[in-house]
Motif scaffolding. Sequence first.
Motif, PDB file in Angstrom:
ATOM      1  N   VAL A 226       0.932  -1.137  -0.167  1.00 49.88           N
ATOM      2  CA  VAL A 226       0.086   0.226   0.371  1.00 49.88           C
ATOM      3  C   VAL A 226       0.854   1.011  -0.649  1.00 49.88           C
ATOM      4  O   VAL A 226       0.515   1.989  -0.731  1.00 49.88           O
ATOM      5  CB  VAL A 226      -1.068  -0.395   1.708  1.00 49.88           C
ATOM      6  CG1 VAL A 226      -1.607   1.168   1.662  1.00 49.88           C
ATOM      7  CG2 VAL A 226      -1.891  -0.701   0.740  1.00 49.88           C
ATOM      8  N   ALA A 227       1.791   1.375   0.893  1.00 46.51           N
ATOM      9  CA  ALA A 227       2.559   2.204   1.106  1.00 46.51           C
ATOM     10  C   ALA A 227       3.975   2.154  -0.943  1.00 46.51           C
ATOM     11  O   ALA A 227       3.743   3.768  -1.218  1.00 46.51           O
ATOM     12  CB  ALA A 227       3.952   1.767   2.098  1.00 46.51           C
ATOM     13  N   GLN A 228       3.862   1.625  -1.362  1.00 47.11           N
ATOM     14  CA  GLN A 228       4.255   1.603  -3.077  1.00 47.11           C
ATOM     15  C   GLN A 228       3.191   2.496  -3.535  1.00 47.11           C
ATOM     16  O   GLN A 228       3.972   3.511  -4.415  1.00 47.11           O
ATOM     17  CB  GLN A 228       5.152   0.534  -3.131  1.00 47.11           C
ATOM     18  CG  GLN A 228       6.437  -0.495  -2.155  1.00 47.11           C
ATOM     19  CD  GLN A 228       6.610  -2.171  -3.036  1.00 47.11           C
ATOM     20  OE1 GLN A 228       5.536  -2.926  -3.049  1.00 47.11           O
ATOM     21  NE2 GLN A 228       7.855  -1.609  -3.915  1.00 47.11           N
ATOM     22  N   ILE A 229       1.665   1.683  -2.824  1.00 50.77           N
ATOM     23  CA  ILE A 229       1.073   2.321  -4.424  1.00 50.77           C
ATOM     24  C   ILE A 229       0.833   4.035  -3.882  1.00 50.77           C
ATOM     25  O   ILE A 229       0.738   4.362  -5.333  1.00 50.77           O
ATOM     26  CB  ILE A 229      -0.257   1.731  -4.135  1.00 50.77           C
ATOM     27  CG1 ILE A 229      -0.402   0.350  -4.783  1.00 50.77           C
ATOM     28  CG2 ILE A 229      -1.309   2.458  -4.707  1.00 50.77           C
ATOM     29  CD1 ILE A 229      -1.190  -0.925  -4.167  1.00 50.77           C
ATOM     30  N   ALA A 230       0.496   4.609  -3.045  1.00 49.33           N
ATOM     31  CA  ALA A 230       0.957   5.255  -2.004  1.00 49.33           C
ATOM     32  C   ALA A 230       2.144   6.775  -3.283  1.00 49.33           C
ATOM     33  O   ALA A 230       1.672   7.568  -3.213  1.00 49.33           O
ATOM     34  CB  ALA A 230       0.407   6.018  -1.017  1.00 49.33           C
ATOM     35  N   ALA A 231       3.066   5.719  -2.888  1.00 55.51           N
ATOM     36  CA  ALA A 231       4.462   6.535  -3.556  1.00 55.51           C
ATOM     37  C   ALA A 231       4.288   6.674  -5.004  1.00 55.51           C
ATOM     38  O   ALA A 231       4.504   7.911  -5.183  1.00 55.51           O
ATOM     39  CB  ALA A 231       5.761   5.946  -3.077  1.00 55.51           C
TER      40      ALA A 231
END
Length: 320
Positions: free
Chosen positions: A45-50
């Motif tokens: 999820v953090a990768q997607i947000a980034a």
Amino acid sequence: MAAPAVIAVDLGGTSLRAALAGPDGQLGPIRRTRTDARGGPESVVAQIAALVAEVCAAGNDPEVLGVGLASPGPLDPFTGTVFTLPTFQGWHNVPLRDLVARATGLPVTLENDAASAAMGEWRFGAGRGVDSLVYVTVSTGIGGGVILDGRLLHGRMGMAGHVGHMILEPDGPRCGCGNRGCWEALASGTALGRIVREQLAAGAPSSMQAIAGRPVTAEDVVTAARAGDPLGVALLAAEARYLGIGIVSLLHLFSPERVILGGGVSTALDLMAPGIAAEIAERAMAPFRSVPVVAAALGGNVGLAGAAAMAFQSARVPVS
């Protein structure tokens, strides 16, 4: 890129990709990173947000209507829940849609990757202009999506379209789902690779016997067949037979105007088309025999195109 815009995200087991998209299906520069499949849902999820933030910044912070997210499944697009991802660690009933919405501050539409690909081909690719189609991706596995009377077919819990698990041979090889004789176990790229390795181990004469240092793959079979290798030609003929048999069932079930083949194995459709057509001519009821079987048009960007189409649909913005 002219407004309105959405951000399309394609979550894969190896790579995670995102791009700004317009209602004409045109994609901006694609940003990508290696998926942290072992890091758990929070890391992904953090990768997607980034990536979403990176896409927005690169697009001079456009007005974004939402995020379309194509993900492997099984998943429920209605609740936004991913039930499990077999090649990912720690994924069990993950509320992925809500987690991404919270992390990005944007509305999110989540869909199975094969269904998303069907949407992409329907709106922007080989399915333009029809109201009913079946999209089949033949790659590591066999997946699919169905557009019926102008709507993506979802079914209970959004699980419609798992066409690879039609059983064609009850006593056939074991499938990854645990059953025997699924279409996927007989005709996927993985199955074709397994079959050629078995044939080579048994001593079948072929130019592929010279391949050393790695397992022989379905791609090698296609290359050999194009060069006239007898084993490659025979294996692609068997592949075409199984694809044709499966497609006949899809014709009878859904009565589409078009069947679209995508995925890596579909690059050999020109070689397999006569065999597929022969099975349809022999096995399909007469009204279904004229339905064309065509290659997908969007290539590796089909997931992003479908994710964009879904996000625009959720925002009630027509695509063109």
